[in-house]
Design an enzyme around this catalytic site. Structure first.
Site, PDB file in Angstrom:
ATOM      1  N   TRP A 514      16.233  22.221 -23.276  1.00 22.17           N
ATOM      2  CA  TRP A 514      15.363  23.335 -23.670  1.00 22.17           C
ATOM      3  C   TRP A 514      13.928  23.188 -23.157  1.00 22.17           C
ATOM      4  O   TRP A 514      12.996  23.691 -23.764  1.00 22.17           O
ATOM      5  CB  TRP A 514      15.373  23.527 -25.188  1.00 22.17           C
ATOM      6  N   HIS A 515      13.757  22.504 -22.041  1.00 21.80           N
ATOM      7  CA  HIS A 515      12.416  22.294 -21.502  1.00 21.80           C
ATOM      8  C   HIS A 515      12.194  23.109 -20.233  1.00 21.80           C
ATOM      9  O   HIS A 515      11.564  22.649 -19.287  1.00 21.80           O
ATOM     10  CB  HIS A 515      12.177  20.809 -21.216  1.00 21.80           C
ATOM     11  N   TYR A 516      12.735  24.325 -20.207  1.00 15.60           N
ATOM     12  CA  TYR A 516      12.542  25.169 -19.035  1.00 15.60           C
ATOM     13  C   TYR A 516      11.086  25.631 -18.947  1.00 15.60           C
ATOM     14  O   TYR A 516      10.376  25.713 -19.945  1.00 15.60           O
ATOM     15  CB  TYR A 516      13.495  26.371 -19.066  1.00 15.60           C
ATOM     16  N   HIS A 517      10.655  25.925 -17.717  1.00 19.99           N
ATOM     17  CA  HIS A 517       9.256  26.256 -17.478  1.00 19.99           C
ATOM     18  C   HIS A 517       9.153  27.036 -16.171  1.00 19.99           C
ATOM     19  O   HIS A 517      10.107  27.157 -15.419  1.00 19.99           O
ATOM     20  CB  HIS A 517       8.404  24.982 -17.402  1.00 19.99           C
TER      21      HIS A 517
END
Length: 580
Positions: A514-517
């Site tokens: 869940w660390h999309y950017h």
């Protein structure tokens, strides 16, 4: 049968009573500004605001709290309140929020075009309400590259930490990982620290010693309640622009309330009044496109009036890929989320979680369809991971042996993947998830780092510290392979000394952490002060502006950025000496 159900009812009643008591103890310690449903506060819309913040999440809450000290702020959050929601507030329910796909869930599921199931926060407090709680700062290099003022950064992190961050009491699984990492050569040991340092460390957590979660929403307690209005279930449809001059500028927003009624909120007349997007890496590029800022061809396809042609909006999307190894244990282990972490020089991070979903008979456990289980305890490769396929798998889980549910995971993730993707809108409905492509492992170096991470995990599980927890002293990947064959699941790569096999394992079992950017990158969509290029009175302040994900978990830096930009704006408007 009646006796069985009667006993179950008493157990449920007891749990509810305990929850109500603990809820009262925790919530009585907090003070918050009034939270309003959007439809119940329409009288406040007649005034002009100095700042309208779209998204009451990880960055939006500290930003709103800071700006409200001196200026009138309207914070619009599409989700509801986290308070009173046991699935948000308690560590033991972490996986339930992620598995909840109801319309009012704090988590909105989406599946990337790569086939990886993911989640967007939909609640006041944003991702801090549904994440694993780990708190760690960005590296000094990240701060320098971002061009941030180091002095103000070092003031902004502690402002967050004093209010919501705790030091964890290490669970047995986390202690075993810490010691196993050091024995496996991931050194030195850096102790308990918020700093991002190569080696092994214990980080902070937003869960207190009772397993109660503190979120970015708690930072609103530092606001000036006379200047701040917070609307819940207020879904912004688009940003309003004045386009009559040479340079478009924002004048307000249109949003709908929980009943579907539309409202308008306007900025004040001052030139420094602004709309600030804090909708996250998915929501912010989506909102820009819905408002007419984005690739011209996409706007024409969606029949959205053009405000500004910028093909960079939605481009350069990245997600840190994660793979995991499940470790069976001799007996059930205490539940834990991320506390210890190994930061390797190659950019692979090693973390762990344990004990979630174990029931007394083990066979009916449920880690949650959004958890590490999807990559690890299923036979569904990414290209086939539709929601229907996942639901079918969930129904057949009872066929998996007990060993598959007693133990914990060791996780490996890639920091700053070189693989890049993009985002595009399906339609003009803000409630629709965009199409998002991350192109996991399309860059060969990302695959090399995943192989390095899996081999590091193999060294860790062979250490004496894990031998004390696992099935027997002769524990090995080969034992897991036997369970894999019996259960028809993908526990481990079939040949751990074969690079090609490890690479295939990485591709087959990839999941998200869940660390999309990305999507609104600096110098492409926004400038160094996060003002949107080509228009006036509009900024983006969230992870969509990041080129890489900071630290081993971005939440600390995203909250810091909200505080940092709030202080920076105050100082620009009021002078260097401004302090709140």
């Amino acid at each position: 049968m009646a006796s069985k159900f009667g006993g179950l009812f008493l157990k449920i009643l007891l749990v509810l009573c305990i929850f109500r008591l603990s809820q009262g103890r925790e919530f009585r310690k907090m003070k918050f500004p009034n939270l309003r449903m959007a439809s119940s506060f329409s009288a406040a819309l007649s005034r002009g605001y100095d700042y309208i913040i779209i998204g009451g999440g990880t960055a939006g809450c500290p930003l709103a709290a800071t700006l409200s000290q001196k200026y009138r702020v309207l914070l619009l959050e599409r989700g509801g309140s986290p308070y009173g929601n046991a699935n948000v507030s308690y560590l033991q329910n972490f996986h339930i929020s992620l598995a909840d796909i109801s319309p009012k869930s704090p988590s909105q599921a989406f599946v990337s075009t790569d086939g990886v199931i993911n989640a967007r926060a939909r609640v006041l407090g944003g991702g801090t309400c549904i994440n694993a709680g780990f708190y760690t700062r960005a590296s000094k290099r990240f701060v320098r590259t971002a061009g941030w003022n180091a002095e103000l950064v070092n003031e902004s992190y502690p402002w967050v930490e004093k209010q919501i961050v705790h030091w964890p009491e290490l669970a047995p699984w986390q202690s075993a990982l810490k010691d196993g990492l050091l024995e496996a050569g991931v050194s030195p040991f850096n102790g308990y620290t918020f700093d991002h340092l190569n080696g092994t460390k214990v980080g902070g957590t937003i869960f207190n010693k009772n397993g109660f979660r503190h979120t970015a929403a708690d930072l609103l307690a530092s606001s000036n309640p006379h200047n701040l209005r917070v609307f819940l279930h207020a879904t912004v449809q688009r940003i309003l622009f004045n386009t009559r001059g040479q340079r478009p500028y924002t004048v307000g927003v249109i949003f709908k309330d929980e009943n579907g009624n539309r409202h308008r909120a306007y900025l004040g007349a001052g030139r420094r009044s602004e709309v600030i997007l804090t909708c996250g890496a998915i929501g912010s590029p989506q909102m820009l496109i819905l408002s007419g800022i984005g690739p011209k061809k996409d706007l024409e396809r969606l029949q959205i009036p053009l405000v500004l042609d910028n093909w960079h909006v939605g481009q350069g999307m990245s997600d840190n890929p994660m793979n995991s190894i499940f470790i069976p244990t001799k007996k059930p282990v205490e539940q834990s989320l991320i506390q210890s972490v190994g930061i390797t020089k190659m950019g692979s991070f090693i973390e762990a979680s344990s004990g979630f979903g174990q029931s007394s008979d083990s066979i009916h456990c449920h880690h949650g369809i959004m958890s590490a289980e999807i990559g690890q305890l299923s036979t569904i490769p990414p290209s086939q991971r539709t929601m229907e396929a996942i639901q079918k798998y969930s129904k057949s889980k009872h066929e998996i042996p007990v060993e598959a549910f007693q133990g914990g995971f060791i996780l490996e993730k890639i920091d700053g993947p070189l693989s890049r993707g993009h985002l595009s809108l399906v339609d003009g409905n803000v409630d629709s998830n965009p199409n998002v492509t991350f192109n996991y492992f399309s860059h060969p170096y990302d695959l090399q780092r995943c192989v390095h991470g899996i081999r590091t995990i193999e060294r860790i599980v062979h250490t004496k510290h894990f031998a004390e927890l696992t099935q027997d002293d002769s524990y090995s990947f080969e034992m897991l392979l036997n369970i894999s064959v019996k259960a028809n699941v993908n526990f481990i790569p079939k040949h751990t000394n074969d690079t090609a096999s490890l690479e295939q394992f990485c591709r087959d079992t990839v999941i998200t952490i869940w660390h999309y950017h990305g999507g609104c990158h600096v110098d492409k969509v926004v400038d160094r002060d996060y003002r949107v290029l080509g228009v006036s009175r509009l900024r983006v302040v969230d992870g969509s502006t990041f080129d890489t994900s900071p630290g081993t978990n971005p939440q600390a830096t995203v909250m810091m950025l909200g505080r940092y930009m709030g202080m920076k704006i105050l100082r620009e408007r009021m002078g260097r000496g401004a302090w709140v």
